[in-house]
Design a protein around this motif. Sequence first.
Motif, mmCIF file in Angstrom:
data_model
loop_
_atom_site.group_PDB
_atom_site.id
_atom_site.type_symbol
_atom_site.label_atom_id
_atom_site.label_comp_id
_atom_site.label_asym_id
_atom_site.label_seq_id
_atom_site.Cartn_x
_atom_site.Cartn_y
_atom_site.Cartn_z
ATOM 1 N N ALA A 29 -56.114 -41.328 17.802
ATOM 2 C CA ALA A 29 -54.811 -41.994 17.693
ATOM 3 C C ALA A 29 -54.099 -42.072 19.039
ATOM 4 O O ALA A 29 -53.310 -42.991 19.276
ATOM 5 N N GLY A 30 -54.398 -41.145 19.942
ATOM 6 C CA GLY A 30 -53.768 -41.141 21.261
ATOM 7 C C GLY A 30 -54.110 -42.364 22.104
ATOM 8 O O GLY A 30 -53.450 -42.645 23.097
ATOM 9 N N LYS A 31 -55.131 -43.114 21.692
ATOM 10 C CA LYS A 31 -55.502 -44.338 22.409
ATOM 11 C C LYS A 31 -54.538 -45.482 22.125
ATOM 12 O O LYS A 31 -54.616 -46.522 22.759
ATOM 13 N N PHE A 32 -53.662 -45.281 21.161
ATOM 14 C CA PHE A 32 -52.739 -46.334 20.741
ATOM 15 C C PHE A 32 -51.300 -45.848 20.786
ATOM 16 O O PHE A 32 -50.609 -45.789 19.760
ATOM 17 N N PRO A 33 -50.801 -45.511 21.982
ATOM 18 C CA PRO A 33 -49.446 -44.958 22.068
ATOM 19 C C PRO A 33 -48.359 -45.928 21.611
ATOM 20 O O PRO A 33 -47.338 -45.497 21.067
ATOM 21 N N GLY A 34 -48.579 -47.218 21.781
ATOM 22 C CA GLY A 34 -47.592 -48.192 21.331
ATOM 23 C C GLY A 34 -47.460 -48.212 19.818
ATOM 24 O O GLY A 34 -46.355 -48.297 19.275
ATOM 25 N N MET A 35 -48.602 -48.148 19.128
ATOM 26 C CA MET A 35 -48.570 -48.116 17.662
ATOM 27 C C MET A 35 -47.905 -46.844 17.157
ATOM 28 O O MET A 35 -47.124 -46.878 16.208
ATOM 29 N N LEU A 36 -48.226 -45.735 17.794
ATOM 30 C CA LEU A 36 -47.614 -44.465 17.389
ATOM 31 C C LEU A 36 -46.110 -44.472 17.631
ATOM 32 O O LEU A 36 -45.335 -43.990 16.802
ATOM 33 N N ALA A 37 -45.691 -45.033 18.753
ATOM 34 C CA ALA A 37 -44.259 -45.124 19.040
ATOM 35 C C ALA A 37 -43.563 -46.017 18.016
ATOM 36 O O ALA A 37 -42.453 -45.720 17.561
ATOM 37 N N PHE A 38 -44.223 -47.113 17.634
ATOM 38 C CA PHE A 38 -43.667 -48.003 16.618
ATOM 39 C C PHE A 38 -43.522 -47.275 15.282
ATOM 40 O O PHE A 38 -42.494 -47.385 14.602
ATOM 41 N N LEU A 39 -44.539 -46.494 14.895
ATOM 42 C CA LEU A 39 -44.442 -45.717 13.662
ATOM 43 C C LEU A 39 -43.322 -44.686 13.742
ATOM 44 O O LEU A 39 -42.648 -44.420 12.745
ATOM 45 N N ASP A 40 -43.113 -44.115 14.925
ATOM 46 C CA ASP A 40 -41.981 -43.201 15.120
ATOM 47 C C ASP A 40 -40.658 -43.913 14.853
ATOM 48 O O ASP A 40 -39.765 -43.359 14.220
ATOM 49 N N VAL A 41 -40.535 -45.130 15.333
ATOM 50 C CA VAL A 41 -39.310 -45.909 15.095
ATOM 51 C C VAL A 41 -39.122 -46.123 13.591
ATOM 52 O O VAL A 41 -38.030 -45.928 13.057
ATOM 53 N N LEU A 42 -40.191 -46.522 12.910
ATOM 54 C CA LEU A 42 -40.101 -46.773 11.473
ATOM 55 C C LEU A 42 -39.769 -45.506 10.685
ATOM 56 O O LEU A 42 -39.008 -45.553 9.723
ATOM 57 N N ALA A 43 -40.349 -44.392 11.099
ATOM 58 C CA ALA A 43 -40.180 -43.141 10.353
ATOM 59 C C ALA A 43 -39.017 -42.290 10.832
ATOM 60 O O ALA A 43 -38.668 -41.304 10.187
ATOM 61 N N GLY A 44 -38.425 -42.643 11.965
ATOM 62 C CA GLY A 44 -37.343 -41.825 12.504
ATOM 63 C C GLY A 44 -37.830 -40.489 13.037
ATOM 64 O O GLY A 44 -37.128 -39.488 12.950
ATOM 65 N N THR A 45 -39.047 -40.483 13.580
ATOM 66 C CA THR A 45 -39.625 -39.252 14.123
ATOM 67 C C THR A 45 -39.889 -39.401 15.609
ATOM 68 O O THR A 45 -39.666 -40.466 16.181
ATOM 69 N N GLN A 46 -40.396 -38.336 16.215
ATOM 70 C CA GLN A 46 -40.763 -38.361 17.624
ATOM 71 C C GLN A 46 -42.098 -37.643 17.803
ATOM 72 O O GLN A 46 -42.217 -36.688 18.547
ATOM 73 N N LEU A 47 -43.103 -38.136 17.109
ATOM 74 C CA LEU A 47 -44.408 -37.482 17.103
ATOM 75 C C LEU A 47 -45.424 -38.129 18.033
ATOM 76 O O LEU A 47 -46.465 -37.550 18.300
ATOM 77 N N ALA A 48 -45.155 -39.312 18.521
ATOM 78 C CA ALA A 48 -46.133 -40.069 19.303
ATOM 79 C C ALA A 48 -46.587 -39.317 20.548
ATOM 80 O O ALA A 48 -47.774 -39.334 20.884
ATOM 81 N N GLU A 49 -45.688 -38.658 21.224
ATOM 82 C CA GLU A 49 -46.041 -37.982 22.481
ATOM 83 C C GLU A 49 -47.040 -36.846 22.266
ATOM 84 O O GLU A 49 -47.840 -36.554 23.136
ATOM 85 N N ALA A 50 -47.004 -36.213 21.107
ATOM 86 C CA ALA A 50 -47.880 -35.065 20.841
ATOM 87 C C ALA A 50 -49.186 -35.459 20.163
ATOM 88 O O ALA A 50 -49.964 -34.597 19.787
#
Length: 87
Positions: A29-50
């Motif tokens: 999943a770390g290969k797709f930081p943009g997707m993870l950041a987008f999911l963070d926006v949708l979910a109200g989380t900050q998990l993408a960096e980890a």
Amino acid sequence: MELSEDLKYRLAYLTLRLILDRKLSASDAGKFPGMLAFLDVLAGTQLAEAAGGKRYASLRDKIESLIDAEFDEEVLAVVNRAVEELA
């Protein structure tokens, strides 16, 4: 099936979540930081960096269950065909 405007947006959102889920579940999943950041926006989380080096926990079954419950099996089949073509 005639869908209200709200249901159209809900179905589009759930379909997008399935597409992202499929992509993120396929590899690191770390290969797709943009997707993870987008999911963070949708979910109200900050998990993408980890997320680097970690396996993405698929929500496919849950999302498909929501689509089946809120719409029906025919709509779920159409969504799954679209996900196959888009992902």
